[in-house]
Design an enzyme around this catalytic site. Structure first.
Site, PDB file in Angstrom:
ATOM      1  N   LYS A 100      -3.840  -4.120 -40.025  1.00  0.00           N
ATOM      2  CA  LYS A 100      -3.067  -4.779 -41.084  1.00  0.00           C
ATOM      3  C   LYS A 100      -3.839  -4.964 -42.388  1.00  0.00           C
ATOM      4  O   LYS A 100      -3.247  -4.989 -43.461  1.00  0.00           O
ATOM      5  CB  LYS A 100      -2.533  -6.114 -40.578  1.00  0.00           C
ATOM      6  CG  LYS A 100      -1.444  -5.925 -39.529  1.00  0.00           C
ATOM      7  CD  LYS A 100      -0.580  -7.150 -39.400  1.00  0.00           C
ATOM      8  CE  LYS A 100       0.571  -6.895 -38.432  1.00  0.00           C
ATOM      9  NZ  LYS A 100       0.091  -6.935 -37.034  1.00  0.00           N
ATOM     10  N   GLU A 122       5.284 -13.691 -44.040  1.00  0.00           N
ATOM     11  CA  GLU A 122       5.531 -14.146 -42.676  1.00  0.00           C
ATOM     12  C   GLU A 122       4.405 -13.622 -41.794  1.00  0.00           C
ATOM     13  O   GLU A 122       3.690 -12.693 -42.182  1.00  0.00           O
ATOM     14  CB  GLU A 122       6.857 -13.554 -42.184  1.00  0.00           C
ATOM     15  CG  GLU A 122       6.798 -12.089 -41.724  1.00  0.00           C
ATOM     16  CD  GLU A 122       6.439 -11.053 -42.787  1.00  0.00           C
ATOM     17  OE1 GLU A 122       6.544 -11.373 -43.994  1.00  0.00           O
ATOM     18  OE2 GLU A 122       6.033  -9.926 -42.410  1.00  0.00           O
ATOM     19  N   SER A 389      -4.518  -0.225 -32.379  1.00  0.00           N
ATOM     20  CA  SER A 389      -4.206  -0.925 -33.628  1.00  0.00           C
ATOM     21  C   SER A 389      -5.022  -2.187 -33.863  1.00  0.00           C
ATOM     22  O   SER A 389      -5.213  -2.593 -35.001  1.00  0.00           O
ATOM     23  CB  SER A 389      -2.715  -1.234 -33.690  1.00  0.00           C
ATOM     24  OG  SER A 389      -2.301  -1.927 -32.528  1.00  0.00           O
TER      25      SER A 389
HETATM   26  C1  PLP Z   1       1.054  -6.654 -35.993  1.00  0.00           C
HETATM   27  C2  PLP Z   1       0.450  -5.768 -35.025  1.00  0.00           C
HETATM   28  C3  PLP Z   1       1.166  -4.688 -34.469  1.00  0.00           C
HETATM   29  C4  PLP Z   1       2.612  -4.439 -34.749  1.00  0.00           C
HETATM   30  O1  PLP Z   1       2.929  -4.137 -36.057  1.00  0.00           O
HETATM   31  P1  PLP Z   1       3.339  -2.661 -36.513  1.00  0.00           P
HETATM   32  O2  PLP Z   1       3.854  -2.853 -37.882  1.00  0.00           O
HETATM   33  O3  PLP Z   1       4.353  -2.160 -35.558  1.00  0.00           O
HETATM   34  O4  PLP Z   1       2.109  -1.862 -36.473  1.00  0.00           O
HETATM   35  C5  PLP Z   1       0.498  -3.853 -33.611  1.00  0.00           C
HETATM   36  N1  PLP Z   1      -0.783  -4.051 -33.280  1.00  0.00           N
HETATM   37  C6  PLP Z   1      -1.501  -5.086 -33.779  1.00  0.00           C
HETATM   38  C7  PLP Z   1      -2.911  -5.253 -33.358  1.00  0.00           C
HETATM   39  C8  PLP Z   1      -0.916  -5.973 -34.669  1.00  0.00           C
HETATM   40  O5  PLP Z   1      -1.623  -6.984 -35.159  1.00  0.00           O
END
Ligand code: PLP
Length: 407
Positions: A100, A122, A389
């Site tokens: 993010k 948010e 992610s």
């Molecule tokens: C917020 C988050 C997601 C989900 O958000 P996407 O917009 O679908 O990527 C996935 N993995 C992590 C570690 C997150 O913090």
């Protein structure tokens, strides 16, 4: 939902000027918000072509986030599963622990160039809030984060982090007290003061230009991965796998590969506790097109057309909508969307921790779990590239409690 014949480069040229990916996306908002969004679009179009802006952004990604993130061959996992090779794109190693920060720095930089004083957003798991609060602090901007009451309790360390970073955290007690309600609350606060504030949306969702802008900022993930896998394997991956909440980490990875026909793309949605309404957040798998938060996209709705309550073990995935570009890629069959439930995600969380020494976020564990199913069905010369992610530190308390209950 018809499949249109496409020209090369078509996928990467979307959305059109009005923000549509095929029939999805757009800007379904009240007139006063439309004005504010037009201002954001115009500023972003300039920034996109401004070498100084791009250079400043790149420098932040390198020196502050720590990019490029490594592409790691998960040898232990691969050998244990006995099929395709699994690579992990290590977004968990970014500053603040997830992908993010990539778009938050872009949004904060744009806000500053526009002369805004404050960022409003948010947050679900709190990861977006932490990343945005971090970016705001770095740029000298105020920051106000809206978070559902259930998530505030579940993700308390992230609340503390945001407060330490100087952000104001607003606890949202309406509706299901989760991500969707936090979005509603943040939108309302933005509408109240859009002259001085910038809405820092946390995924590739919301009205135009956000699905495009956040995707562009996240596309660094796929651009790096494209180069890295060619260096390591001398070919492109056979599969890309990423979890889908709003869809930003998945699209960040997919975007650079959209015109490489041989690369199959798989988005993994949360099947939660069951496929009963309210028990999951598998929007593309079980939803239908409709309008929410300023965009036309797939939605989970109840019989009255209201957004459904949703659930996932991973707070960052429990959203009843999804980025419009994913809706489009699904209809075009360019990407495929599958599901993983809470139990499978938890097992993958534990498994990756033990076998590779990497504790994944529960969100990312959905992608790992699907790769673990897919790999043994494929030959050893096939390659799966998974977007890891984020890291699981934020989930330790919650997982600890779950394991005690299950003992
Ligand atoms: C917020 C988050 C997601 C989900 O958000 P996407 O917009 O679908 O990527 C996935 N993995 C992590 C570690 C997150 O913090």
């Amino acid at each position: 939902m018809k499949k249109i014949k496409l020209q090369k480069k078509h996928y990467q040229n979307l959305p059109n000027k009005a923000g549509f990916f095929g029939e999805y996306g757009g800007q379904f908002v009240p007139p006063q918000l439309k004005k504010a969004l037009e201002e954001v679009t115009a500023a972003y179009e300039i920034a996109k072509r401004d070498p100084d802006f791009q250079k400043e952004y790149q420098t932040l990604l390198t020196d502050y986030v720590g990019r490029p993130s490594p592409l790691f061959f998960a040898k232990n996992l691969t050998e244990k599963l006995g099929g395709a090779k699994i690579y992990l794109k290590r977004e968990d190693l970014n500053h603040t622990g997830a992908h993010k920060i990539n778009h938050c720095l872009g949004e904060a930089l744009l806000a500053k160039k526009m002369g805004k004083k404050k960022l409003i957003a948010e947050t679900g798991a709190g990861q977006h809030g932490v990343a945005l609060a971090t970016a705001a602090t770095l740029m000298g901007l105020e920051c106000e984060i809206h978070m559902g009451e259930i998530d505030v309790v579940k993700q308390y360390p992230n609340v503390l982090r945001m407060q330490l970073l100087g952000a104001k955290v607003i606890t949202v007690k309406s509706g299901g007290r989760c991500l969707k309600d936090a979005v509603d609350s943040a939108f309302a606060a933005y509408l109240n003061d859009y002259k001085n504030t910038f809405f820092g949306i946390g995924s590739i969702v919301g009205p135009h230009p956000y699905p495009m802008m956040v995707r562009d900022f996240q596309s660094v993930v796929g651009k790096e991965a494209h180069k890295q896998i060619l260096l390591k394997e001398n070919k492109l991956p056979d599969y890309l796998v990423a979890c889908v909440g709003g869809g930003s980490n998945a699209m960040g990875l997919f975007h650079a590969f959209l015109n490489d026909k041989q690369v199959q793309m798989i988005g993994v949605e949360p099947a939660g506790k069951s496929f009963k309404p309210g028990d999951h957040a598998a929007t593309l798998t079980l939803g239908k097109p409709g309008t929410l938060h300023g965009m036309f996209t797939y939605l989970l709705q109840d019989k009255k057309g209201k957004p459904s309550r949703v659930h996932s073990i991973a707070s960052g995935l429990d959203y009843p909508g999804v980025g419009p570009q994913h809706a489009y890629l699904k209809d075009q069959t360019r990407a495929k969307y599958v599901t993983i439930n809470d139990k499978e995600a938890l097992e993958a969380f534990l498994f990756l921790s033990k076998i590779e020494g990497i504790i994944p976020a529960l969100e990312s564990a959905h992608a790992i779990a699907y790769a673990m199913k897919l790999a043994p069905t494929l030959a050893k010369n096939k390659v799966i590239l998974v977007n890891l992610s984020g890291r699981g530190d934020k989930d330790l308390d919650y997982v600890g409690k779950l394991l005690k209950i299950n003992e």
